[in-house]
Each structure stands twice: as structure tokens, then as C-alpha cells.
Design an enzyme around this catalytic site. Sequence first.
Site, mmCIF file in Angstrom:
data_model
loop_
_atom_site.group_PDB
_atom_site.id
_atom_site.type_symbol
_atom_site.label_atom_id
_atom_site.label_comp_id
_atom_site.label_asym_id
_atom_site.label_seq_id
_atom_site.Cartn_x
_atom_site.Cartn_y
_atom_site.Cartn_z
ATOM 1 N N GLY A 1 0.795 -1.224 0.000
ATOM 2 C CA GLY A 1 0.000 0.000 0.000
ATOM 3 C C GLY A 1 0.824 1.268 0.000
ATOM 4 C CE LYS A 2 6.553 0.767 -2.576
ATOM 5 N NZ LYS A 2 6.037 -0.594 -2.789
ATOM 6 C CG LEU B 1 -4.230 3.828 0.218
ATOM 7 C CD1 LEU B 1 -5.177 4.740 -0.548
ATOM 8 C CD2 LEU B 1 -4.957 2.564 0.675
ATOM 9 N N PRO C 1 10.383 -8.685 11.308
ATOM 10 C CG PRO C 1 8.726 -9.948 10.253
ATOM 11 C CD PRO C 1 9.158 -9.464 11.598
ATOM 12 C CB CYS D 1 -12.931 0.943 -23.873
ATOM 13 S SG CYS D 1 -11.649 0.925 -25.162
ATOM 14 N N GLY E 1 -16.591 -2.457 -23.793
ATOM 15 C CA GLY E 1 -18.010 -2.586 -23.481
ATOM 16 C C GLY E 1 -18.890 -1.944 -24.534
ATOM 17 C CG HIS F 1 -10.631 3.735 -20.714
ATOM 18 N ND1 HIS F 1 -10.935 2.481 -20.231
ATOM 19 C CD2 HIS F 1 -10.101 3.545 -21.949
ATOM 20 C CE1 HIS F 1 -10.588 1.565 -21.129
ATOM 21 N NE2 HIS F 1 -10.088 2.187 -22.185
ATOM 22 C CD GLU G 1 -12.193 3.288 -16.910
ATOM 23 O OE1 GLU G 1 -11.532 2.395 -17.475
ATOM 24 O OE2 GLU G 1 -13.165 3.865 -17.444
#
Length: 547
Positions: A16-17, A19, A190, A381, A383, A506, A508
Site C-alpha cells: 500500500g505504498k 495509497l 520483519p 471501451c 463494453g 475511459h 473511470e
Amino acid sequence: MTKHIFVTGGVVSSLGKGLTAASLGCILENCGLSVRMQKLDPYINVDPGTMNPYQHGEVYVLDDGSEMDLDLGHYERFTRAPLTADCNYTTGKIYSAVIAKERAGKYLGQTVQVIPHITDEIKAGIDRLSTDDVDVVITEIGGTVGDIESLPFLEAIRQYSIEKPQGDCLFMHLTLLVHLAASGELKTKPTQQSVGKLREIGIQPDILVCRTEHAMTEEMRRKISLFCNVRPENVIEEQDVESSIYEVPLMLAAEGIHEHVGAKLGLDLPQPDLSAWERIVRTVKSTTREIDVAVVGKYMGLNDAYKSIYESLAHAGIAHEVGIRLHKISSDDLTAENALETLGGMHGICVPGGFGGRGIEGKVLAAKVARETGVPYFGLCYGLHMAVIDFARHVCGLDDANSTEIDPRTPHPVICLLDAQQKITAKGGTMRLGAQTCRLVGGNARVAYGSDTVSERHRHRWEFNNAYRKQFEDAGMRFTGLSAEQDLVEIVEIADHPWFVAVQFHPEFKSKPTSPHPLFDGFVNAAMARADGKAPVGSASTAQKPS
């Protein structure tokens, strides 16, 4: 003088770097700073454009046509930072630039080496974002500390930090606290080893962000501080979020991460105004109503393959205060016998982009079910291609109609290769890419946008074959969006359907949690109306009530 924050990761990949880096960018912007975001990826591909989604997730496309790592989607959703080709460098891109200079004689006969030539090229890439109007550049290093391919990037940022004035660079390391279920313990070893590996390279983290399933104790914080040589207050807890990833900026801000960044970089930062993000999280947690939306694709085993689509649906759900209950349906599993049973009860059907022939008949069936039952349909696209093929076969009577991508010998090539693509053989970076202007000529898309022209991002080679346009219009398909420059079909709709919109681009890639994309907003609105047995509010359709 631009300040720099370098984000590294250890213990495991996919921690998750991206994010975390995006959330930090969000916090600093809301402290009043101008922020730029950047990702350095260690893979040798020049960009992810030719990579299988199962290996790397979605390819995120920018306005300038750059095909980028999916983490740049996080950057754009969480911040206002402009993104360009300079925001993502790979090993392949760096080496290509160095080799081109060597072939041109730019190194004046020197032996070209990793140090200094490769590292100098990496540092030059970082510097390209360091302009007078930028307060902070956040650079994420892909991969995990200890990976051999990451070493040139880590060496470059080590060099960069000692070449800049003291106090201008900060290292933030993201690591994992391992939970052992059998003993109920969190283990720090760790994390200690990960930081030790980073220190061997010559980098001492200033801030340590610890991903964890369970809250740390103060004793554990002090232990990590002691063994990792990081001050206790700079050991930041980042617990897994249950309801929404948009809670991460709030969590990090509550830990005071902006205060620690400001102290290290000499910045006097006010408290960030995260009220918009608080409203988003509050809405997600308090929403009780849900609608059922099917996403029918061929990469359903990997969430990251359609990451931006899932997030865009969530953004629209937040705006309408409704939860999106996603049904991730593999198009390979849909048949003529089960398609109606599987999809007929949905409140909305979305078919995302893609390439190749696998699973296309299932996607065509998804468009067919939506068209025949009145379920709101949103094609992205590929779709759009699937909706056109269904309409050609089952409404226009064009048996065996297809795309030439799937069947080059089809008697009815309703989807064909762009003229500009006919002689192109190279795969990387050669599609129709980036922002293109679209003219809207009525329909539900025009209602959603509230504008006559829009700019959207593209990534495709095939398009609707204009030779069939009149035949389709006579049969009831409407072409409600056209390319401003080339008269290419950009949006198709079905006239007597409550909400059937398919687009060649696109959308999104332009949705944010604070500002959902108009088409996703319209789609979710239509799906809610379907759930209520009503026609969508504001719909341009002549239909009254879906069947």
C-alpha cells in the site's frame, strides 16, 4: 526550494505504498502546500502498457497519453497534483534514455555504468518535478527493499539526499507488523530486518509507517524506535481500514504525520482541513441502502485489474448515499442458458475495457440482457464494442457480426481497426491514447455531463465502423457522442431504453471521491431508479418504466 519525500516499502510487496503516498499528498495539500506525485518502478518494461493485468493490474492513462502504473490512479483520486509522463519512470525508460544518449555520443567516450550514469538519469527525472511553484515532491519507489532490481533507484535517492541542502529530503519507509494468529502476537522482527536492509544501502528512514491488523502498544512503538533508530513519535501506525480506503488520510493525520514531516523539512504547517474526507467516510459508514451492480469482465480474479472502475462506482455511490454491492462476474461463465438468470435481477450492468477474444461472447450476452430487460447498462471501451456486436446480431439481423480484432474475416465488421492503426506493428505506446474532445448530441450522456463538449481519455485501436451508422440509427441506436476532430463514434445509446450508455473512452480515469464522474453518477442514479421500479430521474429516454 522544493522539498522531497521518498517513500519506500519493506517486508512484502503490495503493502500500500501508493495509497499511503497519495494519502500523505492529500494531507499536505490540505495544509496549503503545492504537491507533485511520482512513481519509480523497477521493472524493465518501458511502461505497463503491454503487461497482462493479472501481473500488474490496470494500466492508468493520463491526459497526455502516458500509460502509467495503477498507483497514479491513487495519486489522482486523492490529490489535485497534475500528472504527466514525468510522474512515472521505469528501469526500461531510464535505460532507454541512457542508451540513446550513449548512441548519440553524449557521454564523450566514457564507459557507461550504473553509477553515475543510470543514477544520474533517475535523479534528473526527480528534478523535472522540482519547479518553482511546487512545495513538495513525493516520490514512491516501487518494489520492496532487498529486491535486486530496486537497487539503482535506492542508490539514486540516497545520492539525491546528500546533494541537496540538509533538511530538504525526508525518507518514509512503509513496513508490515506481522500478526501471528496462533499466539495472538504482533511481531516486529520483519520490520527491524527491513529497516536494517535499508540502512545497509545508506538510507536511514525518518518516518516509519507500520501497516498492521491490530493496534500497536506503546511498548511496541518504543521497541521499533530502539531497533530501527527512528524516534518514537515518528513510528506511525496505519491500521487496516474496514469501510473505505478514503479513511487513510484521516488515520495518518490523527497520528500527526504532517507535524513530523513539517519538523523534518522545516515547514510550519497548519492543521489540515480534511472535512471533505470526513464527510466521505461518514457517508460510507452510515449508508444502509445498497444496489446490485454486475461488472462482467475476464480479469475477475484480480481486484486491481478494474481498480479505477470499482472506485468510480464507489464515488457515485457516495454521492447518492447508496452502497454498491458489486457482483464480479467472469464473462467466461456466462452462457445463453444462464445469462438472464445471472444478470436479469441486477440493478445495473457494467462491461469494462479489454482486449482479445477470450470471454467476449459472455460480454455480448451481458449487453443483450441489459438491452432486452431494461437493466441500466454502462459499457466502457470494449463494453461499447460488445454492445454494438449484440445490436448488430440481434436487432439489425447481421448474423456473425463481429470486431475484426476477434474475427478478421467477419462478414459484418461493425467494429474495425482505426485507419491510423492499419500500418502499426509495434505494441507499446501506439494506440489512440490520452485526452480527446467529444461533441455531445443529446441523450443520457448529454444530460449527465450538462455540457456540449467534453474531454476524455482513450486507450484503444478499434472503433465503430461508420459504414454501418445509418443502418444502426434506423434500428434504434443513437450516436450521442462524436469525436470533434475525426467524426469517430464516441458514445452510443439505445433510444427506447431507460439508461443504456456505452463509451469508447475511459471515464473511470477522471473520477474522484470528492467529485464522481458524471457518467458513473448517471449510471448509479439509473440503477437506483431500477431498484425502485421507476424511470431514472433526469433521463433523456422516452421509456417510462423498465420491464
